[in-house]
Motif scaffolding. Structure first.
Motif, PDB file in Angstrom:
ATOM      1  N   ILE A 116     -10.200   8.476  18.602  1.00  0.00           N
ATOM      2  CA  ILE A 116     -11.473   8.524  18.895  1.00  0.00           C
ATOM      3  C   ILE A 116     -12.015   9.934  18.234  1.00  0.00           C
ATOM      4  N   LEU A 117     -11.058  10.841  18.749  1.00  0.00           N
ATOM      5  CA  LEU A 117     -11.220  12.586  18.096  1.00  0.00           C
ATOM      6  C   LEU A 117     -10.967  12.283  16.410  1.00  0.00           C
ATOM      7  N   LYS A 118     -10.201  11.550  16.234  1.00  0.00           N
ATOM      8  CA  LYS A 118     -10.024  11.647  14.584  1.00  0.00           C
ATOM      9  C   LYS A 118     -11.448  11.069  13.846  1.00  0.00           C
ATOM     10  N   ILE A 126     -16.114  -0.481  26.374  1.00  0.00           N
ATOM     11  CA  ILE A 126     -16.593  -1.564  25.603  1.00  0.00           C
ATOM     12  C   ILE A 126     -18.039  -1.555  25.115  1.00  0.00           C
ATOM     13  N   GLN A 127     -18.835  -1.189  26.004  1.00  0.00           N
ATOM     14  CA  GLN A 127     -20.327  -1.101  25.583  1.00  0.00           C
ATOM     15  C   GLN A 127     -20.545   0.134  25.043  1.00  0.00           C
ATOM     16  N   TRP A 128     -19.808   1.184  25.198  1.00  0.00           N
ATOM     17  CA  TRP A 128     -20.056   2.487  24.198  1.00  0.00           C
ATOM     18  C   TRP A 128     -19.526   2.042  23.105  1.00  0.00           C
ATOM     19  N   TYR A 129     -18.464   1.367  22.516  1.00  0.00           N
ATOM     20  CA  TYR A 129     -18.252   0.914  21.217  1.00  0.00           C
ATOM     21  C   TYR A 129     -19.474   0.245  20.647  1.00  0.00           C
ATOM     22  N   VAL A 130     -19.976  -0.922  21.589  1.00  0.00           N
ATOM     23  CA  VAL A 130     -20.982  -1.580  20.897  1.00  0.00           C
ATOM     24  C   VAL A 130     -22.281  -0.708  20.537  1.00  0.00           C
ATOM     25  N   SER A 131     -22.337   0.354  21.199  1.00  0.00           N
ATOM     26  CA  SER A 131     -23.476   1.237  21.071  1.00  0.00           C
ATOM     27  C   SER A 131     -23.183   2.207  19.597  1.00  0.00           C
ATOM     28  N   HIS A 132     -21.849   2.382  19.448  1.00  0.00           N
ATOM     29  CA  HIS A 132     -21.711   3.286  18.440  1.00  0.00           C
ATOM     30  C   HIS A 132     -20.994   2.871  17.036  1.00  0.00           C
ATOM     31  N   ALA A 149     -18.705   2.911   9.122  1.00  0.00           N
ATOM     32  CA  ALA A 149     -18.635   1.881  10.354  1.00  0.00           C
ATOM     33  C   ALA A 149     -17.628   0.637  10.288  1.00  0.00           C
ATOM     34  N   LEU A 150     -17.084   0.307   8.954  1.00  0.00           N
ATOM     35  CA  LEU A 150     -16.149  -0.560   9.056  1.00  0.00           C
ATOM     36  C   LEU A 150     -15.020  -0.035   9.324  1.00  0.00           C
ATOM     37  N   ILE A 151     -14.515   1.018   9.169  1.00  0.00           N
ATOM     38  CA  ILE A 151     -13.202   1.661   9.358  1.00  0.00           C
ATOM     39  C   ILE A 151     -13.071   1.735  10.986  1.00  0.00           C
ATOM     40  N   LYS A 152     -14.291   2.019  11.618  1.00  0.00           N
ATOM     41  CA  LYS A 152     -14.167   2.220  13.035  1.00  0.00           C
ATOM     42  C   LYS A 152     -13.968   0.872  13.726  1.00  0.00           C
ATOM     43  N   LEU A 153     -14.683  -0.188  13.270  1.00  0.00           N
ATOM     44  CA  LEU A 153     -14.351  -1.575  13.532  1.00  0.00           C
ATOM     45  C   LEU A 153     -12.950  -1.936  13.476  1.00  0.00           C
ATOM     46  N   ILE A 211      -8.933   8.199   3.984  1.00  0.00           N
ATOM     47  CA  ILE A 211      -8.541   9.696   4.076  1.00  0.00           C
ATOM     48  C   ILE A 211      -9.530  10.506   4.746  1.00  0.00           C
ATOM     49  N   SER A 212     -10.912  10.306   4.287  1.00  0.00           N
ATOM     50  CA  SER A 212     -11.953  11.331   4.545  1.00  0.00           C
ATOM     51  C   SER A 212     -12.296  11.219   5.805  1.00  0.00           C
ATOM     52  N   CYS A 213     -12.225   9.911   6.450  1.00  0.00           N
ATOM     53  CA  CYS A 213     -12.524   9.694   7.792  1.00  0.00           C
ATOM     54  C   CYS A 213     -11.590   9.836   8.838  1.00  0.00           C
ATOM     55  N   LEU A 214      -9.748   9.743   8.230  1.00  0.00           N
ATOM     56  CA  LEU A 214      -9.125  10.161   9.422  1.00  0.00           C
ATOM     57  C   LEU A 214      -8.123  10.764   8.208  1.00  0.00           C
TER      58      LEU A 214
END
Length: 213
Positions: free
Chosen positions: A100-102, A117-123, A131-135, A201-204
């Motif tokens: 999450i911090l990364k 999980i609801q926080w994930y849905v919102s963010h 967004a794809l990388i986070k998912l 690389i730029s995201c993490l």
């Protein structure tokens, strides 16, 4: 005059009658977390089963009298259930807090798995590359925690928090490395296509933060 209440037109309809007889299912808010373009099939499927609460996890196996021990395989400090395995255990909590911090979020983890999980849905939404990388990371996290749990049972192999974090990001990097991705968020500044490898690389970056270490 007969009014058929189950039909929107107030007239008899086989389709509407059949639908009225089916059990009404609760609306699923997390659908977009597991089914999206460029998903990795196996992690997405395991995440889908997990969020439905259908994993063959120890608290269920004890209730069915398949086994007698319900302790968590990751920490041996509490009963193993979805809330504890993916959220409450120290191992999973430290792995996820680091990820999450990364991803750029400085926040406290929610008190329950359902709230998280609801926080994930919102963010974790949108069609941008980030967004794809986070998912992908979310699904890979669930999949690899489950795989780590099974590895400890059947192979007696243990990963560290650092190696687990590295494995998750590597899995995402390998998925995206062969793709050219259209980043909706960068269209406004004239950059429409970015390389998946560079996006990861730029995201993490290559250094992993582990809380408390």
């Amino acid at each position: 005059m007969v009014i058929w209440n189950v039909s929107k037109s107030a007239e008899f309809s086989v389709k509407e009658t059949y639908k009225s007889l089916l059990p009404h299912k609760e609306y699923i808010t997390w659908n977009s977390l597991v089914w999206f373009r460029f998903r990795i099939p196996r992690p997405s499927f395991i995440a889908w089963v997990t969020l439905h609460g259908k994993l063959m996890i120890r608290d269920k196996l004890v209730q069915w009298k398949v086994i007698t021990i319900s302790s968590c395989l990751l920490c041996d400090a509490a009963e193993e259930n979805e809330n504890h395995l993916f959220h409450g255990s120290e191992f999973a909590g430290q792995v996820w807090s680091g990820l999450i911090l990364k991803m750029g979020y400085l926040r406290e983890i929610c008190s329950t798995w359902q709230e998280e999980i609801q926080w994930y849905v919102s963010h974790f939404w949108g069609k941008s590359c980030v967004a794809l990388i986070k998912l992908l990371i979310f699904n890979s996290f669930i999949y690899n925690i489950w795989r780590e749990r099974n590895s400890r049972i059947f192979e007696v192999k243990y990963n560290s928090i650092e190696s687990m974090s590295f494995l998750i990001v590597q899995e995402v990097r390998l998925k995206l490395s062969a793709h050219k991705l259209k980043d909706e968020e960068s269209d406004a500044i004239g950059s429409s296509w970015i390389d998946g490898e560079l996006a990861v690389i730029s995201c993490l970056n290559n250094q992993f933060y582990v809380p408390g270490v």
